[in-house]
Design an enzyme around this catalytic site. Structure first.
Site, PDB file in Angstrom:
ATOM      1  N   CYS A 151     127.201  47.367   4.716  1.00 63.83           N
ATOM      2  CA  CYS A 151     128.297  48.042   4.017  1.00 63.83           C
ATOM      3  C   CYS A 151     127.939  48.181   2.548  1.00 63.83           C
ATOM      4  CB  CYS A 151     129.575  47.218   4.176  1.00 63.83           C
ATOM      5  SG  CYS A 151     131.021  47.954   3.394  1.00 63.83           S
ATOM      6  N   HIS A 169     134.281  50.924  11.685  1.00 65.97           N
ATOM      7  CA  HIS A 169     133.912  50.277  10.422  1.00 65.97           C
ATOM      8  C   HIS A 169     134.561  51.003   9.233  1.00 65.97           C
ATOM      9  CE1 HIS A 169     130.816  48.421   7.574  1.00 65.97           C
ATOM     10  NE2 HIS A 169     131.393  49.360   6.844  1.00 65.97           N
ATOM     11  N   GLU A 170     134.424  52.321   9.210  1.00 68.25           N
ATOM     12  CA  GLU A 170     134.969  53.079   8.068  1.00 68.25           C
ATOM     13  C   GLU A 170     136.491  53.014   8.021  1.00 68.25           C
ATOM     14  OE1 GLU A 170     133.204  53.879   5.679  1.00 68.25           O
ATOM     15  OE2 GLU A 170     131.331  53.586   6.762  1.00 68.25           O
ATOM     16  N   HIS A 194     138.224  49.991   6.593  1.00 68.39           N
ATOM     17  CA  HIS A 194     138.357  49.934   5.129  1.00 68.39           C
ATOM     18  C   HIS A 194     139.757  50.373   4.685  1.00 68.39           C
ATOM     19  CE1 HIS A 194     134.426  48.834   3.614  1.00 68.39           C
ATOM     20  NE2 HIS A 194     133.820  49.734   4.359  1.00 68.39           N
TER      21      HIS A 194
HETATM   22 ZN    ZN Z   1     131.802  49.591   4.730  1.00 66.94          ZN
END
Ligand code: ZN
Length: 179
Positions: A101, A143-144, A147
Site C-alpha cells: 500500500c 483493498h482500495e 480505504h
Molecule cells: Zn492501499
C-alpha cells in the site's frame, strides 16, 4: 496535480470517508480531485488509489489495470472511478495475496479476502454502475474500497508473521503481490 500520500498514522486514513452528493460529483472540485488522484496514482506507481490517501475525506477511489498479466491472470480494468461504493461478497471462499500500500510504504502483508465480489457504485458522471470482480481484481477492489471505510490491509492480516519488510519479502517470500 501530484499530491503527497498520507501514511499510516494519519487520522484521515482511519475514518469512514464522506459520501458524495450529486452536486459534489458535478462540481469543478470533483473534476480536479479525479485529476489529482490519477496523477498521484501514476506518479507513485499504484494500480489503485483512494481519496483519503491524498488527504481528502470523500468516498472516491480509482483503479486502473491495463493489460496487466500477473499470477497467470490477464487483468484488464480500464480506469474506473468508484464513488460511494458498496461491496457485497459473492463467494464464501477466501483467497490470499501479498498486498502492499502506498500509505504503508516498505511493507508487504498476506491478506485473505472473499474470492468474488459485487460492487455497486456511481461512476465519474454520477451514473449507477455494477462491477463483478474475482481473483486478483477482487482483492485490488476490496483493498482500495477498504480505504473509504478507514481500513488498511494490515488490519486484515490474520497472523502478524505474514507481515514483512519489502526487502526481506523479495529475498525470502516473493510470490503473489499487489501494490
Ligand atoms: Zn492501499
Amino acid at each position: 496535480m501530484i499530491r503527497p500520500i498520507c501514511k499510516m498514522g494519519n487520522p484521515v486514513l482511519r475514518q469512514k470517508a464522506k459520501e458524495l452528493r450529486p452536486e459534489d460529483i458535478s462540481s469543478d472540485w470533483f473534476s480536479q480531485l479525479l485529476i489529482d488522484l490519477k496523477d498521484s496514482m501514476d506518479h507513485y506507481g499504484g494500480i489503485g488509489i483512494a481519496a483519503p490517501q491524498i488527504g481528502v475525506d470523500s468516498q472516491v477511489a480509482l483503479i486502473e489495470l491495463a493489460g496487466m498479466n500477473r499470477y497467470g491472470e490477464e487483468l484488464n480494468l480500464p480506469l474506473t472511478t468508484f464513488v460511494n461504493p458498496v461491496i457485497r461478497d459473492l463467494s464464501a471462499e477466501l483467497q490470499g495475496f501479498w498486498e502492499g500500500c502506498l500509505s504503508v510504504p516498505g511493507l508487504r502483508g498476506y491478506v485473505e479476502r472473499p474470492r468474488k465480489i459485487e460492487v455497486t457504485y456511481l461512476d465519474e458522471k454520477g451514473r449507477p454502475q455494477r462491477l463483478v470482480a474475482e481473483g486478483f481484481l477482487a482483492t485490488v477492489v476490496q483493498h482500495e474500497l477498504d480505504h473509504l471505510q478507514g481500513i488498511l490491509y494490515v488490519d486484515r492480516i490474520k497472523d502478524s508473521k505474514l507481515l514483512s519488510f519489502q526487502e526481506e519479502f523479495e529475498t525470502f517470500i516473493q510470490e503473489r503481490t499487489i501494490e
